[in-house]
Design a protein around this motif. Structure first.
Motif, mmCIF file in Angstrom:
data_model
loop_
_atom_site.group_PDB
_atom_site.id
_atom_site.type_symbol
_atom_site.label_atom_id
_atom_site.label_comp_id
_atom_site.label_asym_id
_atom_site.label_seq_id
_atom_site.Cartn_x
_atom_site.Cartn_y
_atom_site.Cartn_z
ATOM 1 N N VAL A 1 0.839 -1.195 0.000
ATOM 2 C CA VAL A 1 0.000 0.000 0.000
ATOM 3 C C VAL A 1 0.878 1.251 0.000
ATOM 4 C CG1 VAL A 1 -1.820 1.264 1.206
ATOM 5 C CG2 VAL A 1 -1.788 -1.258 1.243
ATOM 6 N N LEU A 2 0.655 2.108 -0.988
ATOM 7 C CA LEU A 2 1.402 3.369 -1.070
ATOM 8 C C LEU A 2 0.532 4.487 -0.517
ATOM 9 C CD1 LEU A 2 3.779 5.123 -2.164
ATOM 10 C CD2 LEU A 2 2.546 5.235 -4.330
ATOM 11 N N ILE A 3 1.069 5.215 0.467
ATOM 12 C CA ILE A 3 0.349 6.356 1.018
ATOM 13 C C ILE A 3 1.181 7.592 0.734
ATOM 14 C CG2 ILE A 3 -0.622 7.403 3.120
ATOM 15 C CD1 ILE A 3 -0.726 4.564 4.317
ATOM 16 N N ARG A 4 0.711 8.468 -0.162
ATOM 17 C CA ARG A 4 1.473 9.686 -0.481
ATOM 18 C C ARG A 4 0.936 10.842 0.352
ATOM 19 N NH1 ARG A 4 3.435 10.946 -6.301
ATOM 20 N NH2 ARG A 4 4.733 12.196 -4.920
ATOM 21 N N VAL A 5 1.854 11.539 1.027
ATOM 22 C CA VAL A 5 1.450 12.668 1.882
ATOM 23 C C VAL A 5 2.323 13.873 1.542
ATOM 24 C CG1 VAL A 5 0.574 11.288 3.809
ATOM 25 C CG2 VAL A 5 3.010 11.847 3.699
ATOM 26 N N PRO A 6 1.773 15.096 1.745
ATOM 27 C CA PRO A 6 2.539 16.286 1.362
ATOM 28 C C PRO A 6 3.674 16.623 2.327
ATOM 29 C CG PRO A 6 0.379 16.909 2.226
ATOM 30 C CD PRO A 6 0.394 15.420 2.137
ATOM 31 N N ASP A 7 3.489 16.344 3.639
ATOM 32 C CA ASP A 7 4.533 16.743 4.586
ATOM 33 C C ASP A 7 4.592 15.781 5.780
ATOM 34 O OD1 ASP A 7 2.384 17.399 6.276
ATOM 35 O OD2 ASP A 7 2.222 19.371 5.315
ATOM 36 N N HIS A 8 5.507 16.083 6.701
ATOM 37 C CA HIS A 8 5.746 15.169 7.826
ATOM 38 C C HIS A 8 4.560 15.094 8.785
ATOM 39 C CE1 HIS A 8 9.847 14.316 6.634
ATOM 40 N NE2 HIS A 8 9.932 15.594 6.278
ATOM 41 N N ALA A 9 3.872 16.211 8.962
ATOM 42 C CA ALA A 9 2.694 16.206 9.834
ATOM 43 C C ALA A 9 1.629 15.262 9.263
ATOM 44 C CB ALA A 9 2.146 17.621 9.974
ATOM 45 N N ALA A 10 1.458 15.335 7.954
ATOM 46 C CA ALA A 10 0.477 14.463 7.295
ATOM 47 C C ALA A 10 0.903 12.995 7.397
ATOM 48 C CB ALA A 10 0.299 14.879 5.846
ATOM 49 N N ALA A 11 2.221 12.748 7.366
ATOM 50 C CA ALA A 11 2.711 11.368 7.499
ATOM 51 C C ALA A 11 2.348 10.825 8.878
ATOM 52 C CB ALA A 11 4.223 11.328 7.294
ATOM 53 N N ALA A 12 2.568 11.656 9.915
ATOM 54 C CA ALA A 12 2.255 11.228 11.278
ATOM 55 C C ALA A 12 0.767 10.933 11.418
ATOM 56 C CB ALA A 12 2.689 12.304 12.272
ATOM 57 N N LYS A 13 -0.056 11.775 10.805
ATOM 58 C CA LYS A 13 -1.504 11.576 10.894
ATOM 59 C C LYS A 13 -1.912 10.284 10.169
ATOM 60 C CE LYS A 13 -6.024 13.652 10.366
ATOM 61 N NZ LYS A 13 -6.552 12.423 9.766
ATOM 62 N N ALA A 14 -1.315 10.079 8.997
ATOM 63 C CA ALA A 14 -1.669 8.883 8.214
ATOM 64 C C ALA A 14 -1.348 7.602 8.987
ATOM 65 C CB ALA A 14 -0.927 8.904 6.875
ATOM 66 N N VAL A 15 -0.191 7.573 9.627
ATOM 67 C CA VAL A 15 0.189 6.364 10.362
ATOM 68 C C VAL A 15 -0.684 6.208 11.619
ATOM 69 C CG1 VAL A 15 2.073 5.113 11.512
ATOM 70 C CG2 VAL A 15 2.544 6.431 9.445
ATOM 71 N N ALA A 16 -0.987 7.332 12.265
ATOM 72 C CA ALA A 16 -1.853 7.272 13.456
ATOM 73 C C ALA A 16 -3.240 6.744 13.080
ATOM 74 C CB ALA A 16 -1.958 8.654 14.097
ATOM 75 N N ASP A 17 -3.768 7.200 11.960
ATOM 76 C CA ASP A 17 -5.076 6.715 11.479
ATOM 77 C C ASP A 17 -5.024 5.215 11.209
ATOM 78 O OD1 ASP A 17 -6.028 9.246 11.645
ATOM 79 O OD2 ASP A 17 -6.034 9.658 9.474
ATOM 80 N N LEU A 18 -3.945 4.808 10.558
ATOM 81 C CA LEU A 18 -3.768 3.390 10.227
ATOM 82 C C LEU A 18 -3.741 2.562 11.510
ATOM 83 C CD1 LEU A 18 -3.214 1.765 7.636
ATOM 84 C CD2 LEU A 18 -0.769 2.040 8.081
ATOM 85 N N SER A 19 -2.972 3.050 12.478
ATOM 86 C CA SER A 19 -2.821 2.338 13.746
ATOM 87 C C SER A 19 -4.165 2.184 14.465
ATOM 88 C CB SER A 19 -1.833 3.091 14.630
ATOM 89 O OG SER A 19 -1.856 2.553 15.928
ATOM 90 N N SER A 20 -4.945 3.270 14.490
ATOM 91 C CA SER A 20 -6.209 3.137 15.218
ATOM 92 C C SER A 20 -7.211 2.293 14.440
ATOM 93 C CB SER A 20 -6.771 4.513 15.598
ATOM 94 O OG SER A 20 -6.824 5.324 14.456
ATOM 95 N N SER A 21 -7.206 2.412 13.102
ATOM 96 C CA SER A 21 -8.161 1.599 12.344
ATOM 97 C C SER A 21 -7.817 0.111 12.428
ATOM 98 C CB SER A 21 -8.240 2.066 10.889
ATOM 99 O OG SER A 21 -7.104 1.635 10.191
ATOM 100 N N LYS A 22 -6.544 -0.210 12.537
ATOM 101 C CA LYS A 22 -6.136 -1.627 12.609
ATOM 102 C C LYS A 22 -6.082 -2.122 14.059
ATOM 103 C CE LYS A 22 -5.196 -2.234 8.196
ATOM 104 N NZ LYS A 22 -5.624 -3.313 7.321
ATOM 105 N N GLY A 23 -6.182 -1.189 15.005
ATOM 106 C CA GLY A 23 -6.167 -1.588 16.409
ATOM 107 C C GLY A 23 -4.811 -2.063 16.901
ATOM 108 N N TRP A 24 -3.720 -1.433 16.409
ATOM 109 C CA TRP A 24 -2.390 -1.848 16.880
ATOM 110 C C TRP A 24 -2.231 -1.507 18.350
ATOM 111 C CZ3 TRP A 24 0.461 0.858 12.226
ATOM 112 C CH2 TRP A 24 0.227 0.107 11.052
ATOM 113 N N LYS A 25 -1.591 -2.421 19.084
ATOM 114 C CA LYS A 25 -1.367 -2.182 20.514
ATOM 115 C C LYS A 25 0.087 -1.843 20.791
ATOM 116 C CE LYS A 25 -5.192 -4.995 22.140
ATOM 117 N NZ LYS A 25 -5.592 -5.504 20.783
#
Lengths: 226, 462
Positions: A66-90
């Motif tokens: 899966v390729l996730i393209r983001v404009p900046d570092h803040a967006a990268a952090a948000k994208a990974v945080a979203d992924l983590s909560s949607s997948k329920g990573w502990k």
């Protein structure tokens, strides 16, 4: 009795006294670096950065990465945080690096800088590993990680999910350029492991049917900044 | 007839008559053909790319002493230990000694055909070590107590029901007919074994002289885990796996995957230059490499067939071989099956015992066409047949050639023989001829011409 090494070298030298003919080739052999000579024959990697990025996107999709393209570092952090909560990573282990630390800091689950204290049992229990990489090869959709860029050898292979965060400028057109790049970067002091990762771990051993997540990560995400 | 030939003929006959199994293998390979062609189509010139791959291997193999010296010097500089083995017994002894010195108990292995070649597992188990194959296909074959069917796809002949039964019996898991669920059973079972093992054993696909790295190609990630978690890493490789430059891999890695498995690249292609370095957080403390000759230098000494040492073990020649598809991989009775196995086994194990494999070919040349490094496979099968006839001609060879020699030198005898043959040809069709039964059952003999070619020529030019 001579030792095995000298014996084998003696056998090799004796055998090579008789020359073998050149292989039957379709074209004339050309002198030069293999990758330079073969470049016009191999799969395309893109002549411009945009072309490379579009080839990369196409290859990653085919590989089920899966390729996730983001404009900046803040967006990268948000994208990974979203992924983590949607997948329920502990638990997420990460490689300590300016690219990954802000992302790890933005996660709400337990995080752990794996290269500071390595415990294989603990790492096995992680949901995801977050690393950087050395380069990304557009031509093949391959992500080149190393023990230097990815928190050692295990972090990019043992957790069930692998998330790679990289700058778009780390994309190179082809395999040859990525090999030249690591040679220029590390010289004779190469990291003890360099690995091209081409999609999530897979097997076709049962009836040649594709199954993802054989022993390594079942999911592979590439977060590309810029 | 050699024992190996007798077994081969028996197994090949049984397997070739098993229509279900043949259909299963054809179906299993069906997806491969589609994917391979899709990937090949991405190459702007596949044939010229084969030229480049072939030359990269040719130049290393034909300068093997220098390239190997350079490789081992660099490998040692990186902190690895090189061991040399003239034959299988020496290689086994080296690995057993490393395991003993390390006081090891559990050993995890990733796929390595060279270890099959030296029968390593049996030796380790006999010495009391627990050895587990971690590649899914090899794991299944180890539980079955059977050699790999195909050196890239070890259990491609086994149906999912049989695998489910096997797992139920050995691992106590519930039956399932889902390949995904079966894969996950093996995944869960093996994870703890990587963590607990003292030694990880892998093969090597390429040895890079320029940098002293070894390159390992795989899809599952089991080799990466095997080389990451145990405290000792032992790699076992034939001496012919060396290439001169790191850059050579820019052609060899993708072509290996495309030719062998229809992939752009396999999932993991990993370069190891040594044990854990200062400042690295994990990886083995010791890294040993066992370099094996085991008759490879005998093949090297034959300039005509030296290119068989270019082989990168992709398996493409097996996947396209009509013989492989009909008799199956186990019938060969060799470590390396299919056309490449039929070419090299007589060199590795003796021509007299293994020449029959040279006949296990339709000489269609599909293998030669499929080979990414341009090994002249089907001609080498002919070379082996010729060498065998020279080395130890059979009674038939001797009688036939003497007879032919006698007749051909006497024109009157040749003409008389021809006359008798033309006259009796219609009778032959009706007679049960020795050795010809199977051939004649479905074929008619041609009609004999009224006069010989020589007579016709004489009449026309009178």
């Amino acid at each position: 009795m001579p030792d095995a090494r000298s014996d084998i070298f003696a056998r090799i030298r004796e055998a090579l006294k008789v020359k073998a003919p050149k292989p039957h080739l379709k074209g004339e052999p050309a002198a030069g670096k293999t990758s330079a000579v073969a470049k016009p024959w191999l799969p395309e990697g893109g002549e411009t950065a945009d072309a490379s990025l579009s080839i990369l996107a196409e290859q990653l999709a085919k590989l089920k990465a899966v390729l996730i393209r983001v404009p900046d570092h803040a967006a990268a952090a948000k994208a990974v945080a979203d992924l983590s909560s949607s997948k329920g990573w502990k638990k997420v282990a990460y490689h300590g690096h300016p690219l990954t630390r802000p992302i790890a800091a933005a996660l709400t689950c337990e995080t752990w800088e794996a290269d500071a204290s390595f415990d294989k049992q603990k790492l096995e229990g992680c949901d995801a590993g977050l690393t950087t990489c050395e380069a990304i090869v557009a031509q093949l959709g391959a992500i080149l990680v190393s023990s230097a860029s990815s928190g050692g050898r295990a972090l990019s292979i043992l957790p069930h999910v692998h998330v790679v965060v990289a700058e778009a400028s780390q994309v190179v057109p082809d395999l040859g350029s990525s090999l030249a790049l690591v040679q220029a970067r590390h010289g004779k002091d190469m990291p003890s492991m360099l690995s091209f990762i081409t999609g999530p771990s897979r097997t076709g051993d049962i009836e040649r049917i594709l199954v993802l997540g054989a022993h390594g990560p079942k999911e592979l995400y590439l977060v590309l900044v810029g | 007839m050699s024992d190996s030939k007798a077994i081969f003929l028996k197994d090949a006959t049984v397997n070739a008559a098993d229509g279900d199994q043949r259909a299963f293998i054809r179906k299993a390979l069906g997806g491969y053909y589609v994917n391979r062609d899709l990937q090949k189509a991405r190459y702007r010139d596949w044939e010229r790319a084969r030229d480049a791959a072939s030359l990269a291997k040719w130049s290393a193999v034909n300068d093997l002493a220098n390239v190997l010296e350079k490789f081992t010097a660099n490998f040692e500089r990186n902190g690895g230990v090189v061991h040399w083995a003239r034959d299988a017994a020496e290689a086994r002894a080296i690995i057993l000694k490393i395991a003993k010195d390390a006081d090891a108990k559990a050993i995890v292995k990733s796929k390595c055909m060279t270890s099959e070649e030296i029968h390593l597992n049996e030796a380790l188990e006999k010495a009391g070590y627990g050895v587990v194959e971690s590649d899914l296909g090899e794991f299944i074959q180890q539980l079955r107590g059977e050699a790999p069917y195909h050196f890239v796809f070890p259990c491609m002949h086994v149906k999912r029901e049989a695998i489910s039964e096997l797992f139920t019996k050995h691992l106590g898991t519930a039956p399932t007919d889902s390949p995904e669920e079966l894969t996950m059973i093996a995944r869960r079972h093996l994870r703890q074994l990587y963590v607990d093992a003292d030694i990880g054993i892998t093969g090597a696909n390429f040895l890079v002289a320029e940098t002293g790295q070894i390159s390992i190609t795989e899809n599952e990630g089991n080799a990466r885990l095997t080389a990451a978690l145990p405290r000792i890493h032992i790699a076992l490789s034939g001496i012919e796996k060396v290439v001169s430059h790191l850059d050579d891999l820019s052609v060899l890695l993708p072509m290996l995957a495309t030719a062998g498995a229809g992939q752009p690249m396999t999932c993991y292609n990993t370069l190891y230059s040594g044990p854990r370095k200062k400042g690295e957080c994990d990886g083995p403390e010791e890294f040993h490499l066992v370099l094996l000759d085991n008759a490879r230098t005998r093949l090297l000494a034959d300039p005509e067939q030296r290119d068989a040492l270019h082989c990168i073990r992709c398996g493409a020649c097996l996947n396209v071989c009509p013989i492989f598809k009909n008799i199956g991989g186990l019938a060969y009775g060799t470590t390396y099956q299919g056309p490449i196995g039929s070419v090299i086994t007589p060199h590795l194990r003796g021509l007299k015992q293994w020449n029959h494999l040279s006949g296990a070919s339709s000489l269609c040349g599909a293998c030669t066409d499929a080979c990414p490094v341009r090994i002249d496979l089907h001609h080498h099968l002919l070379h082996n047949r010729r060498n065998a006839a020279k080395e130890s001609p059979t009674l038939f060879d001797r009688v036939f050639h003497h007879g032919f020699n006698f007749v051909i030198k006497r024109p009157w005898l040749f003409a008389t023989g021809g006359r008798i043959f033309r006259a009796t040809l219609p009778l032959l069709q009706k007679l049960p001829l020795p050795y010809m039964g199977a051939w004649m059952k479905t074929r008619d003999l041609p009609k004999a011409p009224a006069s010989s070619f020589r007579d016709q020529w004489k009449n026309d030019h009178a």
